[in-house]
Write an enzyme that holds these catalytic residues in place. Sequence first.
Site, PDB file in Angstrom:
ATOM      1  N   ARG A  69       0.938  -1.258   0.086  1.00  0.00           N
ATOM      2  CA  ARG A  69       0.168  -0.026  -0.032  1.00  0.00           C
ATOM      3  C   ARG A  69       0.994   1.373  -0.153  1.00  0.00           C
ATOM      4  O   ARG A  69       1.744   1.192   0.636  1.00  0.00           O
ATOM      5  CB  ARG A  69      -0.790  -0.006   1.255  1.00  0.00           C
ATOM      6  CG  ARG A  69      -2.206  -0.614   1.081  1.00  0.00           C
ATOM      7  CD  ARG A  69      -3.264  -0.191   2.178  1.00  0.00           C
ATOM      8  NE  ARG A  69      -2.557  -0.049   3.504  1.00  0.00           N
ATOM      9  CZ  ARG A  69      -3.193   0.427   4.507  1.00  0.00           C
ATOM     10  NH1 ARG A  69      -4.416   1.006   4.369  1.00  0.00           N
ATOM     11  NH2 ARG A  69      -2.689   0.287   5.656  1.00  0.00           N
ATOM     12  N   SER A 133       6.932  -4.979   7.654  1.00  0.00           N
ATOM     13  CA  SER A 133       6.755  -5.918   8.434  1.00  0.00           C
ATOM     14  C   SER A 133       7.522  -7.367   8.558  1.00  0.00           C
ATOM     15  O   SER A 133       7.098  -8.572   8.402  1.00  0.00           O
ATOM     16  CB  SER A 133       5.125  -6.134   8.286  1.00  0.00           C
ATOM     17  OG  SER A 133       4.685  -5.219   7.841  1.00  0.00           O
ATOM     18  N   ASP A 187       4.964  -3.235  11.425  1.00  0.00           N
ATOM     19  CA  ASP A 187       3.521  -2.885  11.253  1.00  0.00           C
ATOM     20  C   ASP A 187       2.915  -3.072  12.740  1.00  0.00           C
ATOM     21  O   ASP A 187       1.918  -2.094  12.982  1.00  0.00           O
ATOM     22  CB  ASP A 187       2.965  -4.013  10.309  1.00  0.00           C
ATOM     23  CG  ASP A 187       2.988  -5.476  10.760  1.00  0.00           C
ATOM     24  OD1 ASP A 187       4.147  -5.847  11.396  1.00  0.00           O
ATOM     25  OD2 ASP A 187       2.488  -6.282  10.103  1.00  0.00           O
TER      26      ASP A 187
END
Length: 400
Positions: A69, A133, A187
Amino acid sequence: DETLAEFKLTHEQLLQVKKRMRAEMEAGLKKKTHDTAKVKMLPTFVRSTPDGTENGDFLALDLGGTNFRVLLVKIRSGKRRTVEMHNKIYAIPIEVMQGTGEELFDHIVTCISDFLDYMGIKGARLPLGFTFSFPCKQTSLDAGILLNWTKGFKATDCEGEDVVYLLREGIKRREEFDLDVVAVVNDTVGTMMTCAYEDPNCEIGLIVGTGSNACYMEEMRNIEMVDGEQGRMCVNTEWGAFGDNGCLDDIRTIYDKAVDDFSLNAGKQRYEKMISGMYLGEIVRNILIDFTKRGFLFRGQISETLKTRHIFETKFLSQIESDRLALLQVRTILQQLGLNSTCDDSIIVKTVCGAVSRRAAQLCGAGMAAIVDKIRENRGLEHLEITVGVDGTLYKLHPQ
């Protein structure tokens, strides 16, 4: 029932898991045991949660699962705090996840370029935060050395490298725009910070998605890997690797071992493999194969579908377990997978899914209890009120 009994953890067993998690966390925090510790307890260099004075326009990247994203976040402080977000999701093809590091970062930069065009902001040199992450050893807020890939990523020439440097180099190679990379965060940390913006009591971040992990605010005096005694710092536990030293072997089943053996990173992230979305469907599939071989299911016929790895996606589990679903609909889902089931088969499949997810949730809860207890003891409190910020596809999609 006999087979599924192994998935029913007793209260005593869960207390054991909590106790072991606590011991592993302590090992990761201490200098003399850190190198051999499996739960790495990585310092993040994030020293406090937001206080509401944050202001400005920021770009954010989020890389950690099958999707990538890019976001533009506009934060306005003052009496009426507002956060405006625009984002675009890009796929990461498997050949990019498992190709070269240069290809991966070129793909990321191409996506950023597309987003900047889409938002019409290519000229502005915006500050950028990179949510990455995977386990990183950080030396500062804007430097993170990738320790090892997890969750199906395998890009070459990245492990042991600073991911911020790799991103900056990718941006340079493109010679099209410039960005100021100011932070790399896990994350879990991003989740904790986002939630804390709304609720100052939030000092824990939890991810239950493709993978699973947690972070929390630890006292500096307990983080022996970083100098300084004053205040707090957020620690990324990297708890997915809990059990990699064998400390969970007494509760791992033959199905867990099968899933681990056939994964990209065999022997690693064993706790994560009992909890997170990338693996639950595989555990279920292995049980169903075993039940079919033993003649309990599908008239003893193992279809080609059932032999296919990763056929049971998390979304199927979530759908099958949804209470609103009649058995007829469970049969329809199984049919989509090429599995012709009777009513009895559907009941068994639903029971298996339930047992596997319930155990996942309980194991996750036991880990969380270890963290909450640690914070409470750190602060010498009888009673602690704390909020946990949670994110992840499994957490969001699963009906229970």
